[in-house]
Write a protein that holds these residues in place. Structure first.
Motif, PDB file in Angstrom:
ATOM      1  N   TYR A 153     -25.303  -8.770  66.174  1.00 26.12           N
ATOM      2  CA  TYR A 153     -24.068  -8.252  66.433  1.00 26.12           C
ATOM      3  C   TYR A 153     -23.930  -7.544  67.954  1.00 26.12           C
TER       4      TYR A 153
ATOM      5  N   MET B 166     -27.203  -5.079  67.996  1.00 26.11           N
ATOM      6  CA  MET B 166     -27.921  -4.757  66.788  1.00 26.11           C
ATOM      7  C   MET B 166     -28.371  -5.953  66.106  1.00 26.11           C
TER       8      MET B 166
ATOM      9  N   PRO C  64     -29.737  -8.552  63.028  1.00 31.38           N
ATOM     10  CA  PRO C  64     -28.896  -8.772  61.731  1.00 31.38           C
ATOM     11  C   PRO C  64     -29.407  -7.941  60.483  1.00 31.38           C
TER      12      PRO C  64
ATOM     13  N   PRO D 239     -31.366  -5.177  58.371  1.00 28.96           N
ATOM     14  CA  PRO D 239     -32.125  -3.690  58.505  1.00 28.96           C
ATOM     15  C   PRO D 239     -33.273  -3.727  58.047  1.00 28.96           C
ATOM     16  N   ILE D 240     -33.782  -2.439  58.715  1.00 23.20           N
ATOM     17  CA  ILE D 240     -35.311  -2.198  58.411  1.00 23.20           C
ATOM     18  C   ILE D 240     -35.221  -1.222  57.403  1.00 23.20           C
TER      19      ILE D 240
ATOM     20  N   ALA E  12     -32.003   0.888  57.684  1.00 22.80           N
ATOM     21  CA  ALA E  12     -31.582   1.295  59.207  1.00 22.80           C
ATOM     22  C   ALA E  12     -31.426   0.213  60.222  1.00 22.80           C
ATOM     23  N   GLN E  13     -30.332   0.245  60.938  1.00 33.14           N
ATOM     24  CA  GLN E  13     -30.130  -0.722  61.817  1.00 33.14           C
ATOM     25  C   GLN E  13     -30.191  -0.017  63.279  1.00 33.14           C
ATOM     26  N   LYS E  14     -31.041  -0.425  64.097  1.00 38.06           N
ATOM     27  CA  LYS E  14     -31.014   0.099  65.337  1.00 38.06           C
ATOM     28  C   LYS E  14     -29.974  -0.535  66.552  1.00 38.06           C
ATOM     29  N   LEU E  15     -29.315   0.433  67.131  1.00 38.82           N
ATOM     30  CA  LEU E  15     -28.599  -0.175  68.059  1.00 38.82           C
ATOM     31  C   LEU E  15     -29.080   0.188  69.553  1.00 38.82           C
TER      32      LEU E  15
ATOM     33  N   THR F  46     -27.327   5.886  55.670  1.00 40.48           N
ATOM     34  CA  THR F  46     -28.233   5.791  56.692  1.00 40.48           C
ATOM     35  C   THR F  46     -27.718   6.776  57.784  1.00 40.48           C
TER      36      THR F  46
ATOM     37  N   TYR G 249     -28.912   8.917  61.788  1.00 34.67           N
ATOM     38  CA  TYR G 249     -29.483   8.710  62.981  1.00 34.67           C
ATOM     39  C   TYR G 249     -29.358   9.654  63.834  1.00 34.67           C
TER      40      TYR G 249
ATOM     41  N   TYR H  64     -29.760  10.119  68.079  1.00 33.09           N
ATOM     42  CA  TYR H  64     -29.936   9.548  69.434  1.00 33.09           C
ATOM     43  C   TYR H  64     -29.831  10.702  70.617  1.00 33.09           C
TER      44      TYR H  64
ATOM     45  N   ILE I 141     -32.488   5.539  70.822  1.00 35.01           N
ATOM     46  CA  ILE I 141     -32.799   6.083  69.169  1.00 35.01           C
ATOM     47  C   ILE I 141     -33.937   6.983  69.262  1.00 35.01           C
TER      48      ILE I 141
ATOM     49  N   SER J 272     -34.197   7.496  62.507  1.00 34.59           N
ATOM     50  CA  SER J 272     -33.162   6.977  61.527  1.00 34.59           C
ATOM     51  C   SER J 272     -33.590   7.527  60.072  1.00 34.59           C
TER      52      SER J 272
ATOM     53  N   ILE K   5     -37.004   5.186  60.870  1.00 36.44           N
ATOM     54  CA  ILE K   5     -37.355   4.854  62.244  1.00 36.44           C
ATOM     55  C   ILE K   5     -37.800   5.976  62.858  1.00 36.44           C
TER      56      ILE K   5
ATOM     57  N   TYR L 130     -22.255   2.073  64.133  1.00 36.54           N
ATOM     58  CA  TYR L 130     -22.192   3.392  63.608  1.00 36.54           C
ATOM     59  C   TYR L 130     -20.896   4.298  63.650  1.00 36.54           C
TER      60      TYR L 130
END
Lengths: 118, 115
Positions: free
Chosen positions: A33, A95, A97, A99-100, A103-106, B31, B33, B35, B45, B48, B56, B104
């Motif tokens: 994404y 991002m 596809p 999630p971990i 959680a999805q890191k941007l 979820t 976060y 940052y 980041i 998380s 994270i 987000y």
């Protein structure tokens, strides 16, 4: 690791003009994404537009549209009929596809400071 | 009606102090976060949490400790503040697990200045 590059630190255009902000990214993923966020002087991060990589069609939101070139890993933002309120920092973001654990890191680019002049 | 709210918005403190930033979301997201935005506006980041569990943890000094008492809250506590901690800290949340890729919702940020 994914990286996002915005090669234009600053841009300036006249009100009502069209402006295009550049973004390139590096990934080995096939699906992902992409986002453009706007940060006006108020500091608030505002989602402008979102693109899913598996969709061929470029996303549009009113005066905002993207040119998504998957093979070139390019994701530029076009702002038509620019307005004074468009003055802001613009961030391109990536991002993955999946999630971990939810959680999805941007991952953000460095940002482009856009000024719309009257 | 603020979706993601952070307090305080501004925080000025001396080196060596301990401070906390609070974050709450009323979106029902699972979820959350943290940052950090540095002086050059770069966003990176830090942490998380998903439903109170740390997911994270990027390379952040141990002086930074997040705490999530429930899934609507994620606080950030910073011990022994240093000059280099001066930055804007953003809290954010996202829905999961099936609604992926929606980005987000960010809070309005906390500008921390260490003097």
């Amino acid at each position: 690791a994914q990286t996002v590059t915005q090669s234009q630190p600053e841009m300036s255009v006249q009100e009502a003009e069209t402006v295009t902000l550049s973004c390139t990214y590096d990934t080995s993923e096939n699906n992902y994404y992409l986002f453009w966020y706007k940060q006006p002087p108020s500091r608030q991060m505002i989602l402008v537009i979102r693109q899913e990589a598996y969709k061929q069609q470029n996303a549009t939101e009113n005066r905002f549209s993207v040119n998504f070139q998957k093979a070139a890993k390019s994701f530029s933002l076009k702002i038509s009929d620019s307005q004074l309120g468009d003055t802001a920092m613009y961030f391109c973001a990536f991002m993955k596809p999946r999630p971990i654990q939810g959680a999805q890191k941007l991952v953000f680019g460095q940002g482009t400071r856009l000024t719309i002049n009257p | 009606d603020t979706a993601v709210s952070q307090t305080p918005k501004y925080l000025v403190t001396q080196m060596g102090n301990d401070k906390s930033i609070k974050c709450e979301q009323n979106l029902g997201h699972d979820t959350m976060y943290w940052y950090k935005q540095d002086s050059k506006k770069f966003l990176k980041i830090m942490f998380s949490y998903n439903n109170k569990e740390l997911i994270i943890n990027e390379t952040v000094p141990n002086r930074f400790s997040p705490k999530s008492p429930d899934k609507a809250h994620l606080n950030l506590h910073i011990n022994s503040l240093e000059l280099g901690d001066s930055a804007v800290y953003f809290c954010a949340s996202s829905p999961q697990p099936y609604r992926t890729g929606f980005g987000y919702t960010f809070g309005s940020g906390t500008r921390l200045t260490v003097v």
